[in-house]
Design a protein around this motif. Structure first.
Motif, short mmCIF file in Angstrom:
data_model
loop_
_atom_site.label_atom_id
_atom_site.label_comp_id
_atom_site.label_asym_id
_atom_site.label_seq_id
_atom_site.Cartn_x
_atom_site.Cartn_y
_atom_site.Cartn_z
N ARG A 1 -10.01 10.24 7.25
CA ARG A 1 -9.68 9.85 8.62
C ARG A 1 -8.80 8.59 8.64
O ARG A 1 -7.82 8.50 9.40
N ASP A 2 -9.16 7.63 7.81
CA ASP A 2 -8.37 6.39 7.76
C ASP A 2 -6.93 6.68 7.34
O ASP A 2 -5.99 6.08 7.89
N ILE A 3 -6.75 7.58 6.39
CA ILE A 3 -5.40 7.92 5.94
C ILE A 3 -4.63 8.61 7.07
O ILE A 3 -3.44 8.33 7.30
N ALA A 4 -5.30 9.50 7.79
CA ALA A 4 -4.65 10.20 8.90
C ALA A 4 -4.25 9.21 10.00
O ALA A 4 -3.14 9.30 10.56
N VAL A 5 -5.12 8.26 10.32
CA VAL A 5 -4.80 7.24 11.32
C VAL A 5 -3.62 6.40 10.85
O VAL A 5 -2.70 6.08 11.63
N ILE B 1 -2.26 21.72 -7.04
CA ILE B 1 -1.68 20.44 -6.61
C ILE B 1 -0.36 20.68 -5.88
O ILE B 1 -0.09 20.08 -4.83
N ASP B 2 0.45 21.59 -6.40
CA ASP B 2 1.73 21.89 -5.76
C ASP B 2 1.56 22.48 -4.37
O ASP B 2 2.46 22.37 -3.52
N SER B 3 0.41 23.11 -4.12
CA SER B 3 0.18 23.75 -2.82
C SER B 3 -0.41 22.80 -1.78
O SER B 3 -0.64 23.20 -0.63
N LEU B 4 -0.66 21.53 -2.16
CA LEU B 4 -1.19 20.57 -1.19
C LEU B 4 -0.20 20.40 -0.04
O LEU B 4 1.00 20.24 -0.26
N PRO B 5 -0.68 20.40 1.19
CA PRO B 5 0.24 20.22 2.33
C PRO B 5 0.68 18.77 2.45
O PRO B 5 0.00 17.85 1.98
N GLN B 6 1.80 18.55 3.11
CA GLN B 6 2.22 17.20 3.44
C GLN B 6 1.47 16.73 4.68
O GLN B 6 1.18 17.53 5.58
N LEU B 7 1.16 15.45 4.71
CA LEU B 7 0.44 14.90 5.85
C LEU B 7 1.42 14.56 6.97
O LEU B 7 1.91 13.43 7.09
N MET C 1 0.85 -1.20 0.00
CA MET C 1 0.00 0.00 0.00
C MET C 1 0.89 1.25 0.00
O MET C 1 1.86 1.31 0.74
N PRO C 2 0.54 2.28 -0.80
CA PRO C 2 1.35 3.51 -0.82
C PRO C 2 1.36 4.18 0.55
O PRO C 2 0.46 3.98 1.36
N PRO C 3 2.39 4.98 0.83
CA PRO C 3 2.44 5.72 2.10
C PRO C 3 1.21 6.59 2.29
O PRO C 3 0.55 7.00 1.32
N ALA C 4 0.90 6.88 3.55
CA ALA C 4 -0.30 7.67 3.87
C ALA C 4 -0.27 9.02 3.18
O ALA C 4 -1.30 9.49 2.67
N ASP C 5 0.88 9.67 3.14
CA ASP C 5 0.96 11.00 2.52
C ASP C 5 0.64 10.93 1.03
O ASP C 5 -0.03 11.81 0.49
N THR C 6 1.08 9.86 0.36
CA THR C 6 0.77 9.69 -1.07
C THR C 6 -0.72 9.52 -1.26
O THR C 6 -1.33 10.12 -2.17
N ARG C 7 -1.35 8.70 -0.43
CA ARG C 7 -2.80 8.48 -0.55
C ARG C 7 -3.57 9.76 -0.23
O ARG C 7 -4.60 10.05 -0.86
N PHE C 8 -3.07 10.53 0.73
CA PHE C 8 -3.68 11.83 1.07
C PHE C 8 -3.64 12.76 -0.13
O PHE C 8 -4.67 13.36 -0.50
N GLN C 9 -2.50 12.86 -0.78
CA GLN C 9 -2.35 13.73 -1.94
C GLN C 9 -3.26 13.27 -3.08
O GLN C 9 -3.91 14.08 -3.75
N GLU C 10 -3.33 11.97 -3.31
CA GLU C 10 -4.14 11.44 -4.40
C GLU C 10 -5.62 11.67 -4.16
O GLU C 10 -6.38 11.91 -5.10
#
Length: 361
Positions: free
Chosen positions: A344-348, A21-27, A1-10
């Protein structure tokens, strides 16, 4: 499974331009904790417009909006004083209004009122109804015609009067950017008046008709947003402007960056959430034309507009519309709750993965 930050961005990326897209924050862990807290406390509201066909052409009443919100475990309802025709809040006796308020309280639902004007007689009547219902929040928007500069002057006069009413009756007024005004214009008015009981109602799609991009409008209004209308919109190029048609939120026809907008609304506020109501205003089949244009000049003419409404669309019978509409409203609740659950699942996952890494060291 991709890292949480990658899934958050996607999850947040769809329908954004490259700059957005470039302005999306990192998780980060800090952002993940805040996001979980904000999602757990998110106040989703049912909106009467999602059931407007049944309220207008069928036999639904504001009580059915309460039932819808209660059935879906929502925090409250947003109801226009005219929704339901002869059964509307605006046509109820004082005793009937008290019964409605008692029922809302028994279901543990907050009620926010909406009107489509800043005309004094209509506002005063809404304030009277709010007093009977125990309501503290009223949505308004203006419908003036004329040169933009004149329209803004008249709106500022009305907003200053609304501030006085708000102080007198302990109310909060949220002014909606409603297709003909740009977010920069509304934010300018609210900054100039600078009253703690005057706010903005952010609508997911209305900036399209004012020739604005959704994320630009949200960023501009962000300091003032108290409430929001969530919906799906299909953008329609019209000359050097844009109209829109309401579609099911999150469907392939929905052109809005809804996931990113919802995230940004959740994150408003430093120590506590700024947005107190995320209203699910499914407006499938609604149409609004372009009101503002790229080449309109500095002081364009703003045409008069009537109340927003959705008639029986071409090719539909009344019976077909009334039967389909509650399902569309149900679908929006499922979509938004699903989106929140995914975030929420990605943040957890972000917090758990870092905890596992620390334990392995």
């Amino acid at each position: 499974m991709p890292p949480a930050d990658t899934r958050f961005q996607e999850l947040l990326k769809p329908r954004l331009n490259e700059e957005e897209i470039d302005s999306l924050p990192q998780l980060t862990d800090g952002l993940a904790r805040t996001l979980i807290d904000r999602i757990d406390g998110a106040r989703l509201f049912g909106h009467a417009y999602a059931l407007l066909g049944n309220l207008t052409y069928g036999n639904f009443s504001p009580d059915d909006v309460l039932d819808f919100a209660h059935r879906h475990g929502l925090a409250g309802v947003c109801i226009h004083v005219l929704d339901g025709e002869e059964r509307s809040l605006g046509r109820m006796s004082d005793d009937r209004l008290r019964q409605f308020a008692d029922r809302a309280r028994s279901l543990r639902l907050s009620t926010h009122l909406e009107i489509s004007t800043t005309a004094r007689a209509d506002v005063e009547e809404a304030v009277r109804i709010a007093g009977i219902l125990g309501v503290e929040n009223i949505r308004v928007y203006s419908r003036f015609e004329g040169a933009l500069s004149d329209v803004l002057t008249r709106i500022e006069e009305d907003l200053r009067w609304l501030a006085e009413l708000a102080d007198e009756y302990g109310l909060h007024f949220s002014f909606e950017q409603h297709e003909e005004l740009r977010s920069t214009e509304i934010a300018g008015l609210l900054r100039r008046i600078s009253h703690p009981r005057l706010h903005a109602m952010f609508d997911f799609g209305n900036m399209i008709n004012a020739c604005e991009r959704p994320m630009d409008a949200l960023s501009t209004l962000a300091p003032h947003i108290l409430q929001a209308h969530l919906k799906g919109v299909h953008i329609l190029p019209e000359g050097d402007g844009y109209g829109h048609r309401g579609v099911l939120q999150g469907s392939p026809d929905d052109d809005l960056p809804g996931a990113r907008m919802l995230f940004e609304l959740l994150m408003l506020g430093e120590d506590e959430p700024q947005v107190i109501a995320l209203a699910l205003e499914q407006e499938n089949l609604y149409y609004a034309p372009a009101f503002r244009h790229a080449g309109e000049g500095e002081d364009p003419f703003i045409p008069y507009r009537d109340f927003s409404t959705t008639g029986i669309p071409a090719g539909w019978t009344k019976e077909e519309l009334l039967a389909a509409e509650p399902g569309w409203a149900d679908d929006q609740v499922k979509y938004v709750k699903g989106l929140l659950a995914s975030l929420r699942d990605i943040a957890v996952s972000q917090l758990e993965s870092n905890k596992s890494l620390e334990g392995a060291r």
